[in-house]
Design a protein around this motif. Structure first.
Motif, short mmCIF file in Angstrom:
data_model
loop_
_atom_site.label_atom_id
_atom_site.label_comp_id
_atom_site.label_asym_id
_atom_site.label_seq_id
_atom_site.Cartn_x
_atom_site.Cartn_y
_atom_site.Cartn_z
N THR A 170 17.91 12.37 -0.68
CA THR A 170 17.73 12.04 0.74
C THR A 170 18.93 12.51 1.56
O THR A 170 18.76 13.17 2.60
N GLN A 210 7.35 8.90 2.05
CA GLN A 210 8.79 8.78 2.32
C GLN A 210 9.60 10.07 2.07
O GLN A 210 10.59 10.31 2.77
N MET A 228 10.35 11.84 5.29
CA MET A 228 10.81 11.07 6.45
C MET A 228 12.02 11.71 7.13
O MET A 228 12.19 11.61 8.33
N THR A 258 -0.71 -7.91 6.71
CA THR A 258 0.04 -9.17 6.73
C THR A 258 1.24 -9.09 5.79
O THR A 258 1.26 -8.29 4.87
N ALA A 302 2.49 3.30 -5.23
CA ALA A 302 1.91 2.64 -6.40
C ALA A 302 0.63 1.89 -6.04
O ALA A 302 -0.41 2.09 -6.65
N ALA A 315 5.84 5.64 -9.55
CA ALA A 315 4.98 4.67 -8.85
C ALA A 315 3.52 5.09 -8.93
O ALA A 315 2.64 4.27 -9.25
N LEU A 329 11.06 6.42 -8.31
CA LEU A 329 10.51 7.69 -7.80
C LEU A 329 9.03 7.55 -7.49
O LEU A 329 8.32 6.77 -8.15
N ALA A 339 10.93 -0.86 -2.37
CA ALA A 339 12.38 -1.12 -2.31
C ALA A 339 12.83 -1.21 -0.86
O ALA A 339 12.11 -0.82 0.06
N GLY A 390 5.81 0.48 -9.55
CA GLY A 390 6.58 1.20 -8.54
C GLY A 390 8.04 0.79 -8.52
O GLY A 390 8.57 0.25 -9.50
N LEU A 429 -2.89 -6.05 0.44
CA LEU A 429 -2.11 -6.68 1.51
C LEU A 429 -0.90 -5.80 1.82
O LEU A 429 -0.15 -5.44 0.91
N LYS A 468 14.43 3.97 5.76
CA LYS A 468 13.54 3.52 4.68
C LYS A 468 12.11 3.30 5.19
O LYS A 468 11.22 2.98 4.43
N GLY A 492 0.83 -1.22 0.00
CA GLY A 492 0.00 0.00 0.00
C GLY A 492 0.86 1.25 0.00
O GLY A 492 0.60 2.19 0.74
C1 LIG Z 1 14.00 8.79 2.36
C2 LIG Z 1 13.35 8.76 1.01
C3 LIG Z 1 13.10 9.95 0.34
C4 LIG Z 1 12.48 9.95 -0.91
N1 LIG Z 1 12.23 11.14 -1.56
C5 LIG Z 1 11.60 11.13 -2.75
C6 LIG Z 1 11.27 12.35 -3.41
O1 LIG Z 1 11.57 13.44 -2.91
N2 LIG Z 1 10.59 12.29 -4.60
C7 LIG Z 1 10.24 11.09 -5.16
O2 LIG Z 1 9.61 11.07 -6.23
N3 LIG Z 1 10.55 9.93 -4.58
C8 LIG Z 1 11.20 9.91 -3.39
N4 LIG Z 1 11.51 8.73 -2.78
C9 LIG Z 1 11.19 7.48 -3.47
C10 LIG Z 1 9.72 7.12 -3.28
O3 LIG Z 1 9.38 7.17 -1.91
C11 LIG Z 1 9.50 5.74 -3.87
O4 LIG Z 1 9.81 5.81 -5.23
C12 LIG Z 1 8.07 5.28 -3.67
O5 LIG Z 1 7.77 5.13 -2.31
C13 LIG Z 1 7.86 3.96 -4.41
O6 LIG Z 1 6.54 3.57 -4.23
P1 LIG Z 1 6.18 2.03 -4.15
O7 LIG Z 1 4.69 1.97 -4.04
O8 LIG Z 1 6.85 1.30 -5.24
O9 LIG Z 1 6.84 1.51 -2.79
P2 LIG Z 1 6.58 1.99 -1.30
O10 LIG Z 1 5.99 3.33 -1.25
O11 LIG Z 1 7.89 1.77 -0.61
O12 LIG Z 1 5.53 0.94 -0.76
C14 LIG Z 1 5.78 -0.44 -0.67
C15 LIG Z 1 4.76 -1.04 0.29
O13 LIG Z 1 4.85 -2.46 0.22
C16 LIG Z 1 4.75 -3.01 1.51
N5 LIG Z 1 5.41 -4.32 1.47
C17 LIG Z 1 6.68 -4.59 1.07
N6 LIG Z 1 6.92 -5.91 1.13
C18 LIG Z 1 5.78 -6.49 1.57
C19 LIG Z 1 5.41 -7.84 1.82
N7 LIG Z 1 6.24 -8.87 1.62
N8 LIG Z 1 4.17 -8.08 2.29
C20 LIG Z 1 3.28 -7.07 2.49
N9 LIG Z 1 3.60 -5.77 2.24
C21 LIG Z 1 4.82 -5.49 1.78
C22 LIG Z 1 5.42 -1.98 2.40
O14 LIG Z 1 4.98 -2.08 3.74
C23 LIG Z 1 5.02 -0.67 1.73
O15 LIG Z 1 3.83 -0.14 2.31
C24 LIG Z 1 12.12 8.71 -1.52
C25 LIG Z 1 12.38 7.52 -0.85
C26 LIG Z 1 12.99 7.54 0.41
C27 LIG Z 1 13.26 6.24 1.12
#
Ligand SMILES: Cc1cc2nc3c(=O)[nH]c(=O)nc-3n(C[C@H](O)[C@H](O)[C@H](O)COP(=O)(O)OP(=O)(O)OC[C@H]3O[C@@H](n4cnc5c(N)ncnc54)[C@H](O)[C@@H]3O)c2cc1C
Length: 444
Positions: free
Chosen positions: A181, A56, A59, A91, A29, A332, A328, A121, A311, A47, A139, A26
């Motif tokens: 970051t 993030q 953070m 979960t 993406a 996502a 980014l 990631a 994502g 999930l 993270k 969640g």
């Molecule tokens: C410190 C920091 C600063 C950032 N700054 C920027 C910025 O300024 N601009 C920008 O565009 N991007 C930024 N980013 C990058 C951006 O946050 C990510 O690109 C974005 O969060 C990716 O989205 P996502 O949905 O792929 O993953 P996420 O947002 O990381 O979400 C993944 C989700 O999957 C869940 N998950 C993972 N594995 C499992 C599992 N096995 N079972 C159940 N759930 C699971 C996690 O709990 C999480 O909720 C930053 C990242 C960080 C860490």
């Protein structure tokens, strides 16, 4: 269409006569997709191992006592409360069986018609076990809070240290990684040093606090334009950050940081040097490249008709980005939005268009009145860039309440040169064998 017929799986999800989309994650993406999916025609199961979504990009402000965690994290249930036929289960996904179309989790298993992997990631230590053991990652929300506690605890310890070298090592902060970051974190440390800590610790000579930003490549913000990168370097140096480019961290034992140029004594090394795909079990090696899941321009996992990845975890190569789209939030979110629409179109048996990423620009802030922005061929810095950064980040927050809270916090800090949340809510200490925090007694 009837809603409930039977509850035939261990996650207690009703089986209805609609196709079921299971989304793992969640984050930017997965949440975007869940919010936009057509719930009249699709049953959605989201999930996530956490019950909240984390913004993030802010953070680092939680870690440096600028914001409280609830300003940048939202309960998934609250965000999706009006969405019909949407079921959230907190979960961890433990395995995926692509043959049986089943997802296994710590609380049971569930069948899917469509599967969307949006697991994001995790921190990449590039195989350096010592660094992994002793460094502080950032993270997750928990890790940001751990960092905040450690920073404040360090000053409490420095205050009572009679050994001058030890005292310095508590006040020496090493940040590894000169991407957005690392740069934003270094800038926030510089503001703490200038405006906040001298008032909080009048018995300590805060001028001795050192902030080092270490970057392996020749420049900071290497993904941005040369102009923005140079501006950021100038701002960092102006605010008192020691920037070490072309410098590799080789080892860290919790006290001594060995780099390719110098050796530093520091109790705090913050690792912001890279991330790698968070790959659930069950993904076959042929689906992976650089530890990300290879997808085509429809976000579909190579060779699997009904499985998608979006994502950070997904590697989508395009003509414009032959090495893959960047990890980014904007990528996502756009992929989540695209896939919600694309699955709807598929169900209507319409032709589905390829995903196209729209780059709306990149930005980073170094602190008060200092930021850099790249929008296409336009690059600008300084006060206007800082204002742009503030407004864009406010608008990106998920709900009105968070925007208001963050806005009030920022105005307060700007006027008072203060940071509101310097609480050690739970002490942080590293376990001897692994860098996992132990929650101790409340000391707020
Ligand atoms: C410190 C920091 C600063 C950032 N700054 C920027 C910025 O300024 N601009 C920008 O565009 N991007 C930024 N980013 C990058 C951006 O946050 C990510 O690109 C974005 O969060 C990716 O989205 P996502 O949905 O792929 O993953 P996420 O947002 O990381 O979400 C993944 C989700 O999957 C869940 N998950 C993972 N594995 C499992 C599992 N096995 N079972 C159940 N759930 C699971 C996690 O709990 C999480 O909720 C930053 C990242 C960080 C860490």
């Amino acid at each position: 269409m009837t809603d409930t017929t039977t509850l035939n799986n261990t996650l207690n999800i009703p089986t209805i006569d609609l196709p079921r989309v299971v989304i793992i994650g969640g984050g930017f993406a997965g949440l975007k997709m869940a919010r936009l999916i057509n719930s009249d025609e699709i049953q959605t199961v989201l999930l996530d191992e956490n019950n909240h979504h984390t913004f993030q990009p802010l953070m680092y402000q939680v870690a440096t006592a600028g914001l409280e965690p609830d300003s940048i994290a939202y309960p998934l249930r609250k965000t999706l409360k009006t969405k019909k036929r949407t079921h959230i289960r907190m979960t961890k996904v433990t395995n995926i069986d692509f043959v049986k179309n089943m997802v296994h989790t710590t609380i049971g298993e569930i069948r899917y018609d469509y599967l969307v992997i949006a697991t994001g990631a995790k921190t990449n230590y590039f195989g350096n076990k010592n660094v992994e053991k002793h460094a502080m990652p950032m993270k997750s929300l928990t890790e940001s809070l751990d960092l905040r506690s450690l920073i404040l605890q360090n000053f409490e310890k420095a205050l009572t240290q009679s050994n001058e070298e030890e005292k310095d090592s508590f006040m020496n902060f090493m940040i590894v990684g000169g991407g957005p970051t690392g740069v934003e974190l270094a800038g926030a440390f510089a503001e703490l040093k200038k405006h906040v800590l001298p008032k909080d610790y009048p018995d300590l000579d805060i001028r001795r606090m050192q902030i080092h930003l270490i970057e392996a490549s020749p420049k900071v913000l290497s993904a941005m334009s040369d102009k923005s990168s140079n501006h950021a370097l100038e701002y960092l140096r102006k605010t008192g950050v020691n920037v070490w480019t072309d410098t590799l961290v080789k080892d860290y034992d919790g006290n001594t940081v060995t780099t390719s140029k110098e050796v530093f004594q520091s109790k705090t090394l913050i690792w912001a040097a890279g991330v790698t795909g968070n790959i659930p079990n069950g993904i076959r090696p042929e689906h992976l490249e650089n530890n990300r899941i290879i997808v085509d321009e429809y976000c579909r996992v190579k060779g699997l008709e009904n499985v998608y990845a979006i994502g950070d975890v997904a590697l989508m190569k395009t003509k414009e980005s032959p090495r893959g789209l960047p990890m980014l939030g904007s990528v996502a979110q756009q992929q989540g939005q695209y896939l919600a629409h694309s699955i709807k179109e598929q169900l209507k048996e319409k032709t589905v268009k390829k995903f196209k990423y729209t780059d709306k620009g990149t930005m980073a802030t170094v602190g008060r009145n200092l930021a850099v922005v790249d929008i296409g061929k336009i690059h600008f810095g300084g006060w206007f860039a800082w204002l742009t950064w503030l407004l864009v980040h406010l608008m990106l927050l998920v709900d009105f309440r968070s925007r208001l809270v963050v806005f009030v916090n920022w105005i307060w800090s700007y006027i008072n040169f203060d940071r509101g949340t310097r609480l050690i809510v739970r002490k942080f200490s590293k376990k001897p064998d692994k860098s996992v925090s132990q929650k101790e007694e409340l000391v707020a």
